[in-house]
Each structure stands twice: as structure tokens, then as C-alpha cells.
Design a protein around this motif. Sequence first.
Motif, PDB file in Angstrom:
ATOM      1  N   LYS A 113       9.218   5.607 -10.246  1.00 39.24           N
ATOM      2  CA  LYS A 113       9.763   4.424  -9.580  1.00 39.24           C
ATOM      3  C   LYS A 113      11.066   4.756  -8.843  1.00 39.24           C
ATOM      4  O   LYS A 113      11.337   4.229  -7.752  1.00 39.24           O
ATOM      5  N   PHE A 114      11.872   5.632  -9.443  1.00 33.22           N
ATOM      6  CA  PHE A 114      13.119   6.036  -8.788  1.00 33.22           C
ATOM      7  C   PHE A 114      12.831   6.761  -7.474  1.00 33.22           C
ATOM      8  O   PHE A 114      13.491   6.520  -6.453  1.00 33.22           O
TER       9      PHE A 114
ATOM     10  N   TYR B  83      12.686   7.437  -1.677  1.00 33.48           N
ATOM     11  CA  TYR B  83      12.039   8.034  -0.505  1.00 33.48           C
ATOM     12  C   TYR B  83      11.204   7.051   0.325  1.00 33.48           C
ATOM     13  O   TYR B  83      10.909   7.336   1.490  1.00 33.48           O
ATOM     14  N   ILE B  84      10.837   5.915  -0.248  1.00 33.76           N
ATOM     15  CA  ILE B  84       9.958   4.983   0.473  1.00 33.76           C
ATOM     16  C   ILE B  84      10.652   3.659   0.767  1.00 33.76           C
ATOM     17  O   ILE B  84      10.723   3.234   1.924  1.00 33.76           O
ATOM     18  N   ILE B  85      11.171   3.033  -0.283  1.00 32.82           N
ATOM     19  CA  ILE B  85      11.703   1.674  -0.123  1.00 32.82           C
ATOM     20  C   ILE B  85      13.070   1.661   0.566  1.00 32.82           C
ATOM     21  O   ILE B  85      13.274   0.942   1.561  1.00 32.82           O
TER      22      ILE B  85
ATOM     23  N   GLY C 113       2.588   5.882  -3.188  1.00 31.97           N
ATOM     24  CA  GLY C 113       3.582   6.665  -3.909  1.00 31.97           C
ATOM     25  C   GLY C 113       3.203   6.853  -5.373  1.00 31.97           C
ATOM     26  O   GLY C 113       3.366   7.939  -5.936  1.00 31.97           O
ATOM     27  N   LEU C 114       2.668   5.793  -5.981  1.00 33.68           N
ATOM     28  CA  LEU C 114       2.219   5.906  -7.372  1.00 33.68           C
ATOM     29  C   LEU C 114       1.037   6.861  -7.485  1.00 33.68           C
ATOM     30  O   LEU C 114       0.924   7.619  -8.461  1.00 33.68           O
ATOM     31  N   ALA C 115       0.167   6.818  -6.473  1.00 33.80           N
ATOM     32  CA  ALA C 115      -0.998   7.713  -6.478  1.00 33.80           C
ATOM     33  C   ALA C 115      -0.583   9.174  -6.359  1.00 33.80           C
ATOM     34  O   ALA C 115      -1.292  10.074  -6.838  1.00 33.80           O
ATOM     35  N   LEU C 116       0.557   9.416  -5.730  1.00 33.80           N
ATOM     36  CA  LEU C 116       1.076  10.781  -5.595  1.00 33.80           C
ATOM     37  C   LEU C 116       1.918  11.190  -6.803  1.00 33.80           C
ATOM     38  O   LEU C 116       2.582  12.226  -6.777  1.00 33.80           O
TER      39      LEU C 116
ATOM     40  N   ILE D  94       0.826  -1.210   0.000  1.00 35.49           N
ATOM     41  CA  ILE D  94       0.000   0.000   0.000  1.00 35.49           C
ATOM     42  C   ILE D  94       0.860   1.259   0.000  1.00 35.49           C
ATOM     43  O   ILE D  94       0.456   2.301  -0.527  1.00 35.49           O
ATOM     44  N   GLN D  95       2.067   1.160   0.569  1.00 33.29           N
ATOM     45  CA  GLN D  95       2.955   2.320   0.569  1.00 33.29           C
ATOM     46  C   GLN D  95       3.449   2.621  -0.846  1.00 33.29           C
ATOM     47  O   GLN D  95       3.552   3.788  -1.246  1.00 33.29           O
ATOM     48  N   ILE D  96       3.762   1.572  -1.584  1.00 31.43           N
ATOM     49  CA  ILE D  96       4.197   1.770  -2.966  1.00 31.43           C
ATOM     50  C   ILE D  96       3.044   2.297  -3.808  1.00 31.43           C
ATOM     51  O   ILE D  96       3.212   3.200  -4.643  1.00 31.43           O
TER      52      ILE D  96
END
Length: 224
Positions: free
Chosen positions: A133-134, A139-141, A126-129, A121-123
Amino acid sequence: MLSTVIDLLAKGSNFERLIYGLWITIKLSLISAGLSMLFGIVVGMIMTIKNPFVKFFTQLYLQTIRIMPPLVLLFLAYFGLARIFNLHISAEASAIMVFTIWGTAEMGDLVRGAIISIPKIQIESGLALALSKFQIYLYIIIPQTVRRLIPLTMNLITRMIKTTSLVVLIGIVEVLKVGQQIIDANRFDYPSGALWIYGVIFILCFFSCWPLSMLAKYLEKKWA
């Protein structure tokens, strides 16, 4: 008892030789661990790719390294490559190469496990924002992966420090080899010297690995 240890270590340059042997052990371990972490991150990210061919080759690499004893890899690198390809590879270079290959496989699997443990859900968020992918990796992974890897990485480094004792079998004079030389040279004057020399080596190795464990605990608490 204590006087025997002090006399044995003070004789000649025995203690200095042990410290130098310990430095050789730590040097080989840290170089191999640093390269393993660098390559392991890349291999771990490759392991998460959902491609049957990539998965097959990465698992083949991982399982081969896990099944093959490090001592066999050392002999293959130091004796086998030199004869087959007519190469001159120093014992230290062979050791670093083998422990880097071994550590990269272990580190890659740790990175893979840390990445897939991050909630999807975090990924998706991020896509929703509209993050690329970079940016998602940056910033997340990666920040969460690093936090998950700290204790596991410290454990891998301590394992590597202990496993480097095998390099004595390809001619590298590290702390265990120095200890054996001191014991052999003083077997008549100090019949029980083996117990005390190996005891000192145990203490030296303990205080080499213990700070890493304390650092891992500190970072875990700080980042909790």
C-alpha cells in the motif's frame, strides 16, 4: 493624474510602507498556505478512509469551517481564546492559526477529490504487481494527485492572499491598513488620494497573485 500618484507615494516613506505591508500580507499567506498543504494532504488521505466515524468527524470539520466566516474564526482565536484560557496570542499567530485551519479543511477536500478521481484499476494493477500500500501511494497515487492539485492549490493560495486582508480587524498592519493610514494622513492635501492608493494596492496584489496563476498554467502544460 500620474504626478499626483507619484507625489503621494514619494511623500515621506509611503511607498516603502506599502511594500512592507504587502510583505506582511504575503508572509502570513505563505506560512498559512505551506502549513495548510502539509496538514491538508494528511487530512485528505484520512477523508478517503471508509469508516463511518472518520467520515462523520472529517465532514463535520469541513462543513463547520466552510460555514463559519473567516472573520468570526479570527475573532474567536484572537479575542476568545485569550479570555477563556487566559492566553497571550499575538495577532499574527492567531491569523496563521485560523488561516491554517481554514486552508487545511479546503486542501483536505481537494486532496480527497484528487485521490478518489484516480481510476481504481490502477490501484488494482499495483496490487497485482505485488506492490505494498505504501508503494502504491508513493508511485501511483501521490504523483497523479500532485498533478491534479497544482491548479487547485494555486487557486487556494491566491484566495488566501486576498482573504488575509481581514487581519486588519485584529490589529495587524498589512497593506490595506497602511493604505488607510496614508489616505487619512493626506486627506486634505490629496482629496482624491483614496482612489490612487487603493489603485496601487490593487496593482501590488495583482502582481503578487498573477505569477502563481502563470506557474500553475506552466506546470499544467508541462505535465499534460
